[in-house]
Design a protein around this motif. Structure first.
Motif, PDB file in Angstrom:
ATOM      1  N   GLY A 137       4.186  10.809 -11.542  1.00  0.00           N
ATOM      2  CA  GLY A 137       2.720  10.823 -12.346  1.00  0.00           C
ATOM      3  C   GLY A 137       2.503   9.653 -12.554  1.00  0.00           C
ATOM      4  N   LYS A 138       1.105   9.430 -12.895  1.00  0.00           N
ATOM      5  CA  LYS A 138       0.604   8.030 -12.788  1.00  0.00           C
ATOM      6  C   LYS A 138       1.375   7.150 -13.703  1.00  0.00           C
ATOM      7  CE  LYS A 138      -4.270   8.365 -12.542  1.00  0.00           C
ATOM      8  NZ  LYS A 138      -5.654   8.946 -12.684  1.00  0.00           N
ATOM      9  N   LYS A 139       1.916   7.543 -14.683  1.00  0.00           N
ATOM     10  CA  LYS A 139       2.486   6.773 -15.742  1.00  0.00           C
ATOM     11  C   LYS A 139       3.892   6.175 -14.969  1.00  0.00           C
ATOM     12  CE  LYS A 139       2.728   4.364 -19.474  1.00  0.00           C
ATOM     13  NZ  LYS A 139       1.813   3.323 -19.150  1.00  0.00           N
ATOM     14  N   GLU A 140       4.470   7.175 -14.257  1.00  0.00           N
ATOM     15  CA  GLU A 140       5.704   6.852 -13.789  1.00  0.00           C
ATOM     16  C   GLU A 140       5.502   5.759 -12.387  1.00  0.00           C
ATOM     17  OE1 GLU A 140       6.411  11.223 -13.039  1.00  0.00           O
ATOM     18  OE2 GLU A 140       8.566  10.723 -13.463  1.00  0.00           O
ATOM     19  N   TRP A 141       4.375   5.892 -11.990  1.00  0.00           N
ATOM     20  CA  TRP A 141       4.115   4.883 -10.916  1.00  0.00           C
ATOM     21  C   TRP A 141       4.036   3.593 -11.604  1.00  0.00           C
ATOM     22  CZ3 TRP A 141       5.306   5.463  -6.178  1.00  0.00           C
ATOM     23  CH2 TRP A 141       5.369   6.499  -5.322  1.00  0.00           C
ATOM     24  N   GLU A 142       3.128   3.497 -12.787  1.00  0.00           N
ATOM     25  CA  GLU A 142       2.756   2.398 -13.419  1.00  0.00           C
ATOM     26  C   GLU A 142       4.181   1.540 -13.765  1.00  0.00           C
ATOM     27  OE1 GLU A 142      -0.403   1.506 -15.734  1.00  0.00           O
ATOM     28  OE2 GLU A 142       1.196   1.454 -17.679  1.00  0.00           O
ATOM     29  N   ASN A 143       5.173   2.402 -14.313  1.00  0.00           N
ATOM     30  CA  ASN A 143       6.438   1.679 -14.678  1.00  0.00           C
ATOM     31  C   ASN A 143       7.200   1.163 -13.511  1.00  0.00           C
ATOM     32  OD1 ASN A 143       5.629   2.582 -17.176  1.00  0.00           O
ATOM     33  ND2 ASN A 143       6.947   4.545 -17.197  1.00  0.00           N
ATOM     34  N   LEU A 144       7.146   1.971 -12.506  1.00  0.00           N
ATOM     35  CA  LEU A 144       7.999   1.513 -11.249  1.00  0.00           C
ATOM     36  C   LEU A 144       7.374   0.249 -10.742  1.00  0.00           C
ATOM     37  CD1 LEU A 144      10.389   2.949  -9.508  1.00  0.00           C
ATOM     38  CD2 LEU A 144       8.566   3.631  -7.888  1.00  0.00           C
ATOM     39  N   ILE A 153       0.879  -1.187  -0.041  1.00  0.00           N
ATOM     40  CA  ILE A 153      -0.076  -0.191  -0.127  1.00  0.00           C
ATOM     41  C   ILE A 153       0.733   1.204   0.192  1.00  0.00           C
ATOM     42  CG2 ILE A 153      -1.855   1.193   1.231  1.00  0.00           C
ATOM     43  CD1 ILE A 153      -2.283  -1.531   2.701  1.00  0.00           C
ATOM     44  N   ILE A 154       0.906   1.932  -0.957  1.00  0.00           N
ATOM     45  CA  ILE A 154       1.648   3.155  -0.989  1.00  0.00           C
ATOM     46  C   ILE A 154       1.011   4.377  -1.135  1.00  0.00           C
ATOM     47  CG2 ILE A 154       3.157   4.917  -2.760  1.00  0.00           C
ATOM     48  CD1 ILE A 154       3.742   2.045  -4.491  1.00  0.00           C
ATOM     49  N   ILE A 155       1.268   5.217  -0.142  1.00  0.00           N
ATOM     50  CA  ILE A 155       0.502   6.455   0.050  1.00  0.00           C
ATOM     51  C   ILE A 155       1.342   7.677  -0.542  1.00  0.00           C
ATOM     52  CG2 ILE A 155      -0.529   8.268   1.546  1.00  0.00           C
ATOM     53  CD1 ILE A 155      -1.740   5.617   2.926  1.00  0.00           C
ATOM     54  N   ASP A 156       1.136   8.231  -1.481  1.00  0.00           N
ATOM     55  CA  ASP A 156       2.109   9.545  -1.889  1.00  0.00           C
ATOM     56  C   ASP A 156       1.477  10.246  -3.137  1.00  0.00           C
ATOM     57  OD1 ASP A 156       5.556   8.203  -1.892  1.00  0.00           O
ATOM     58  OD2 ASP A 156       4.794  10.413  -1.661  1.00  0.00           O
ATOM     59  N   ILE A 157       2.129  11.242  -3.452  1.00  0.00           N
ATOM     60  CA  ILE A 157       1.518  12.071  -4.365  1.00  0.00           C
ATOM     61  C   ILE A 157       1.749  11.502  -5.779  1.00  0.00           C
ATOM     62  CG2 ILE A 157       2.280  14.187  -5.764  1.00  0.00           C
ATOM     63  CD1 ILE A 157       2.756  15.511  -3.128  1.00  0.00           C
ATOM     64  N   ALA A 158       0.370  11.295  -6.671  1.00  0.00           N
ATOM     65  CA  ALA A 158       0.524  11.054  -8.025  1.00  0.00           C
ATOM     66  C   ALA A 158       0.198  12.281  -8.854  1.00  0.00           C
ATOM     67  CB  ALA A 158      -0.548   9.965  -8.308  1.00  0.00           C
ATOM     68  N   ILE A 159       1.053  12.745  -9.469  1.00  0.00           N
ATOM     69  CA  ILE A 159       0.715  13.974 -10.332  1.00  0.00           C
ATOM     70  C   ILE A 159      -0.071  13.719 -11.601  1.00  0.00           C
ATOM     71  CG2 ILE A 159       2.124  15.653 -11.924  1.00  0.00           C
ATOM     72  CD1 ILE A 159       4.549  15.439 -10.334  1.00  0.00           C
ATOM     73  N   ASP A 160      -1.128  14.471 -11.676  1.00  0.00           N
ATOM     74  CA  ASP A 160      -2.164  14.063 -12.906  1.00  0.00           C
ATOM     75  C   ASP A 160      -2.513  15.380 -13.649  1.00  0.00           C
ATOM     76  OD1 ASP A 160      -5.088  12.063 -12.906  1.00  0.00           O
ATOM     77  OD2 ASP A 160      -3.941  13.013 -14.807  1.00  0.00           O
ATOM     78  N   GLU A 161      -1.696  15.931 -14.431  1.00  0.00           N
ATOM     79  CA  GLU A 161      -1.896  17.140 -14.782  1.00  0.00           C
ATOM     80  C   GLU A 161      -3.112  17.425 -15.548  1.00  0.00           C
ATOM     81  OE1 GLU A 161       2.702  18.286 -15.299  1.00  0.00           O
ATOM     82  OE2 GLU A 161       1.415  19.857 -15.593  1.00  0.00           O
ATOM     83  N   GLU A 162      -3.743  16.279 -16.336  1.00  0.00           N
ATOM     84  CA  GLU A 162      -4.935  16.088 -17.214  1.00  0.00           C
ATOM     85  C   GLU A 162      -6.097  16.682 -16.319  1.00  0.00           C
ATOM     86  OE1 GLU A 162      -1.880  14.403 -18.465  1.00  0.00           O
ATOM     87  OE2 GLU A 162      -3.164  12.844 -18.145  1.00  0.00           O
ATOM     88  N   SER A 163      -6.215  15.659 -15.295  1.00  0.00           N
ATOM     89  CA  SER A 163      -7.420  15.866 -14.364  1.00  0.00           C
ATOM     90  C   SER A 163      -7.314  16.593 -13.098  1.00  0.00           C
ATOM     91  CB  SER A 163      -7.951  14.354 -14.013  1.00  0.00           C
ATOM     92  OG  SER A 163      -7.024  13.736 -13.387  1.00  0.00           O
ATOM     93  N   ASP A 164      -6.219  17.048 -12.525  1.00  0.00           N
ATOM     94  CA  ASP A 164      -6.047  17.889 -11.603  1.00  0.00           C
ATOM     95  C   ASP A 164      -6.278  19.529 -11.785  1.00  0.00           C
ATOM     96  OD1 ASP A 164      -5.627  15.783  -9.850  1.00  0.00           O
ATOM     97  OD2 ASP A 164      -3.564  15.864  -9.617  1.00  0.00           O
ATOM     98  N   ASP A 165      -6.970  20.136 -10.932  1.00  0.00           N
ATOM     99  CA  ASP A 165      -7.003  21.748 -11.076  1.00  0.00           C
ATOM    100  C   ASP A 165      -5.722  22.231 -10.984  1.00  0.00           C
ATOM    101  OD1 ASP A 165      -8.388  21.773  -8.142  1.00  0.00           O
ATOM    102  OD2 ASP A 165      -6.797  23.230  -8.572  1.00  0.00           O
TER     103      ASP A 165
END
Ligand SMILES: OCc1ccc2c(c1)OC[C@]1(O)c3cc4c(cc3O[C@H]21)OCO4
Length: 345
Positions: free
Chosen positions: A313-320, A277-289
């Motif tokens: 970012g979400k993609k970077e988390w996925e790759n990691l 369980i990771i709790i951290d920031i996920a940058i999401d420039e498309e959907s975040d204000d």
């Protein structure tokens, strides 16, 4: 004209620090507690007298409150025709008697030990030694500084613990993530701020707070909460789930991979049922204000300069996550600007 707008944009960013330092002043003076304990709107003169300010400082207080009211930290109202101040949701986060108090974060993040390094950024940019900005400025890592300065270590741990109370509110929203876990190890759990909340919410769960030996040295738990010292880059105690709250953003991809691989080992006895369980920031420039994205990008530079860490970012988390050998994950936003990422083997 465009030139005027460009000037306003530039000057506004140059003086962004002013509102941050005004907020620090309000935190240090304990103004949120005074207004909260007043139980009703407070006039400038009432506030000044409870602060025991010299008369010459009353206008100073008014000017600080004017800026912070403009920025949404106070609101104005009338008490018998006299202007009075009330708290707003952001300044209610500075009331020190509430569990949701974030004053320790304001204190730590705006402490000179966190800010002075920025004056060495040109030196840092022109060197190729792989040091953090913090190390370039102070010749020691931030962690070494904390371990060598008891007061700063306490300040940092109080800041981390303050944020974990916010997690208590989030825990209500994400209870299902922790349901039917028999054991959990909180890696980088410090003095157990978060683990204690989970232990309270799930008394039958065996919780381990895992951090460096000197961090857990004089911590004591209860029958279902224990403290274990070790090195997360070497091995992590096994459990049904491993929690990584505000840990991976401290480390670059190579070191984060190492931690995640050790996490995978730690849950491997559970086969498919284990999870990280990771709790951290996920940058999401498309959907975040844009305001939320700016906070996330600010945090990215704070982690970069202090630890050579990064927000992802979400993609970077996925790759990691896939690079570490996990097969599946699920991201849920929690706590306003952080996300909870469940990762499965
Ligand atoms: O991932 C861990 C983590 C999470 C948040 C923060 C971290 C590190 O360091 C930078 C920071 O801005 C900071 C620096 C501090 C502090 C608190 C504090 O909060 C911020 O107390 C003393 O110095």
């Amino acid at each position: 004209s465009e030139m005027y707008h460009a000037q306003i944009h530039l000057y506004k960013h140059v003086y962004n620090f002013v509102s941050a330092m005004a907020l620090k002043s309000v935190m240090e003076l304990g103004i949120a507690d005074i207004i909260h304990n007043n139980g009703k709107p407070i006039t400038l003169s009432e506030l000044a007298s409870s602060l025991k300010l010299h008369p010459s400082k009353i206008s100073v207080l008014h000017r600080f409150l004017r800026l912070l009211t403009h920025n949404g930290f106070f609101a104005k109202t009338k008490v018998q025709e006299e202007e009075a101040y009330v708290l707003t949701p952001p300044s209610k986060l500075l009331i020190t008697t509430k569990p949701t108090c974030l004053a320790p974060i304001v204190k730590g993040a705006l402490h000179s030990s966190s800010l002075d390094m920025w004056h060495s950024s040109k030196k840092w940019f022109t060197e190729d030694k792989g040091l953090t900005l913090y190390e370039t400025a102070t010749n020691e890592s931030f962690w070494a500084f904390l371990n060598g300065n008891h007061d700063s270590l306490i300040m940092f741990q109080e800041a981390m613990a303050a944020d974990s109370h916010m997690f208590k509110l989030a825990l209500k929203e994400c209870k299902h993530v922790f349901e039917n876990l028999e054991s959990l190890v909180d890696v980088g759990g410090g003095i157990g701020g978060v683990t204690k909340l989970i232990n309270e919410a799930f008394p039958h769960m065996k919780c381990i707070v895992f951090d460096q030996p000197q961090v857990v040295a004089n911590c004591s738990g209860n029958e279902n909460l224990s403290f274990v010292g070790g090195d997360m880059f070497k091995s992590i105690p096994s459990a049904d789930a491993v929690l990584l709250k505000w840990v991976l953003h401290d480390w670059n991809d190579e070191l984060s991979l190492k931690i995640l691989k050790n996490c995978k080992e730690a849950i491997s006895h559970k086969g498919k049922k284990g999870k990280v369980i990771i709790i951290d920031i996920a940058i999401d420039e498309e959907s975040d204000d844009p305001e939320l994205t700016e906070l996330k990008l600010d945090y990215d530079l704070v982690m970069l300069t202090m630890f050579n860490g990064k927000e992802r970012g979400k993609k970077e988390w996925e790759n990691l996550i896939y690079e570490a050998g996990f097969s599946n994950y699920k991201i849920t936003p929690i706590c306003g600007f952080k996300s909870l990422i469940e990762v499965y083997p």
